[in-house]
Design an enzyme around this catalytic site. Sequence first.
Site, PDB file in Angstrom:
ATOM      1  N   ASP A  92       0.833  -1.199   0.000  1.00 37.25           N
ATOM      2  CA  ASP A  92       0.000   0.000   0.000  1.00 37.25           C
ATOM      3  C   ASP A  92       0.872   1.255   0.000  1.00 37.25           C
ATOM      4  O   ASP A  92       2.018   1.225   0.460  1.00 37.25           O
ATOM      5  CB  ASP A  92      -0.870   0.048   1.259  1.00 37.25           C
ATOM      6  CG  ASP A  92      -1.980  -0.986   1.270  1.00 37.25           C
ATOM      7  OD1 ASP A  92      -2.022  -1.836   0.364  1.00 37.25           O
ATOM      8  OD2 ASP A  92      -2.800  -0.943   2.196  1.00 37.25           O
ATOM      9  N   HIS A  95       4.121  -2.065   3.003  1.00 37.85           N
ATOM     10  CA  HIS A  95       4.177  -0.711   2.455  1.00 37.85           C
ATOM     11  C   HIS A  95       5.522  -0.507   1.765  1.00 37.85           C
ATOM     12  O   HIS A  95       6.569  -0.548   2.432  1.00 37.85           O
ATOM     13  CB  HIS A  95       3.972   0.317   3.567  1.00 37.85           C
ATOM     14  CG  HIS A  95       2.616   0.213   4.180  1.00 37.85           C
ATOM     15  ND1 HIS A  95       2.307  -0.733   5.136  1.00 37.85           N
ATOM     16  CD2 HIS A  95       1.485   0.911   3.947  1.00 37.85           C
ATOM     17  CE1 HIS A  95       1.025  -0.602   5.471  1.00 37.85           C
ATOM     18  NE2 HIS A  95       0.509   0.382   4.768  1.00 37.85           N
TER      19      HIS A  95
END
Length: 189
Positions: free
Chosen positions: A6, A164
């Site tokens: 993400d 991430h």
Amino acid sequence: IYLTFDDGPGPHTARLLDILKNYNVKVTFFFSVYNNNYNELLKREADEGHTVGLHCYTHNYGLLYSSVDSYMEDLLRVQEKVREYTGIESKIIRFPGGSSNTISRKYKTMIMTDLTKKVEEIGFRYFDWTIISGDAGDTKDSNQIVQNVISRIKENEVNVVLMHDIKSYTVDSIERIIEYGLANGYTFA
């Protein structure tokens, strides 16, 4: 094992893409417009066979979850940005905080119920995760990220890992996670 990332692309995404290419591993990137300096990497992600999904344009929970219209406006903006850089009309999404997040309640009750129905009605598919790497919180050590991930992988189950790519320590952990998965008979998709 589905490795998902993400909030990128960011300053560490190119290095991540090099590692993935070296192992011929495909992942899913959920794009956020944090830093326009790295958007050209969206094309590389798509060209190298990774899935480019949609996360959010603003990542501002108060704005995103204030109404269905506000969320949809943000989603369509991030979708357009992906189309601009890749030529792909992505319909794969991850809600900031996940589809059953409790953060959204602060802004509008039952918003996630309304949003999950709405996005599915118009042809989007949303995906959450089954494994949290810890890199969105206090974990800033790549060794701990590796341990968090490999200790939670379950045999004969779908393992969706939340990570991430904007974090250097996350990218530092990827090779060890991939090597563990491959050595133990897992496939990456």
